[in-house]
Scaffold this motif. Sequence first.
Motif, mmCIF file in Angstrom:
data_model
loop_
_atom_site.group_PDB
_atom_site.id
_atom_site.type_symbol
_atom_site.label_atom_id
_atom_site.label_comp_id
_atom_site.label_asym_id
_atom_site.label_seq_id
_atom_site.Cartn_x
_atom_site.Cartn_y
_atom_site.Cartn_z
ATOM 1 N N SER A 49 0.829 -1.212 0.000
ATOM 2 C CA SER A 49 0.000 0.000 0.000
ATOM 3 C C SER A 49 0.864 1.264 0.000
ATOM 4 C CB SER A 49 -0.976 0.000 1.179
ATOM 5 O OG SER A 49 -0.302 0.173 2.394
ATOM 6 N N LEU A 52 1.983 1.711 -3.609
ATOM 7 C CA LEU A 52 0.858 2.237 -4.380
ATOM 8 C C LEU A 52 0.611 3.710 -4.064
ATOM 9 C CD1 LEU A 52 -1.723 -0.676 -4.167
ATOM 10 C CD2 LEU A 52 -0.531 0.121 -6.214
ATOM 11 N N GLY A 56 1.181 5.947 -7.228
ATOM 12 C CA GLY A 56 -0.116 5.936 -7.909
ATOM 13 C C GLY A 56 -0.703 7.313 -8.127
ATOM 14 N N SER A 57 -1.791 7.325 -8.897
ATOM 15 C CA SER A 57 -2.540 8.559 -9.125
ATOM 16 C C SER A 57 -3.394 8.857 -7.892
ATOM 17 C CB SER A 57 -3.423 8.390 -10.360
ATOM 18 O OG SER A 57 -4.381 7.374 -10.126
ATOM 19 N N THR A 59 -6.600 8.591 -7.313
ATOM 20 C CA THR A 59 -7.552 7.531 -6.981
ATOM 21 C C THR A 59 -6.840 6.339 -6.349
ATOM 22 O OG1 THR A 59 -8.873 8.222 -8.875
ATOM 23 C CG2 THR A 59 -9.388 6.081 -7.898
ATOM 24 N N VAL A 60 -5.700 5.981 -6.894
ATOM 25 C CA VAL A 60 -4.929 4.862 -6.353
ATOM 26 C C VAL A 60 -4.391 5.208 -4.970
ATOM 27 C CG1 VAL A 60 -2.897 3.407 -6.721
ATOM 28 C CG2 VAL A 60 -4.365 3.997 -8.641
ATOM 29 N N LYS A 61 -4.020 6.467 -4.756
ATOM 30 C CA LYS A 61 -3.544 6.893 -3.429
ATOM 31 C C LYS A 61 -4.640 6.735 -2.384
ATOM 32 C CE LYS A 61 0.109 9.993 -4.797
ATOM 33 N NZ LYS A 61 0.733 11.288 -4.639
ATOM 34 N N ALA A 64 -4.882 3.072 -1.665
ATOM 35 C CA ALA A 64 -3.716 2.635 -0.895
ATOM 36 C C ALA A 64 -3.829 3.066 0.564
ATOM 37 C CB ALA A 64 -2.438 3.188 -1.513
#
Length: 109
Positions: A49, A52, A56-57, A59-61, A64
């Motif tokens: 996590s 990520l 990540g972007s 949304t991914v953040k 995560a």
Amino acid sequence: MAVDANVLIFERFKEEIAAGKILRLAVQAGFKRAFVTIFDANMTVIITSCILFFLGSATVKGFAFSLGLGVAVSMFTAITVSRTLLMLLIDASWIHNPWWFGGKRGYDK
């Protein structure tokens, strides 16, 4: 992960009962034996996590962060809350039989 942690703890607890330990000592030994496996599995997910979150972007953040927080809370409840509830159950005056916890019939405290 929370279900897996509780299954691991209970299986280790049953193994300790089968080895002939009294209930209170079986709980302590079961949690001690299961802790390393639970910690390893949860730390792997937390590391994932973190990766990520930093790579990540937006949304991914968010995912995560939610994943990491959920795993941390799950680990806390599996280790502390489950142990406390199990000890309270064992200390109850009406449940001293290891059979209730997957052991052989007989009375033991």
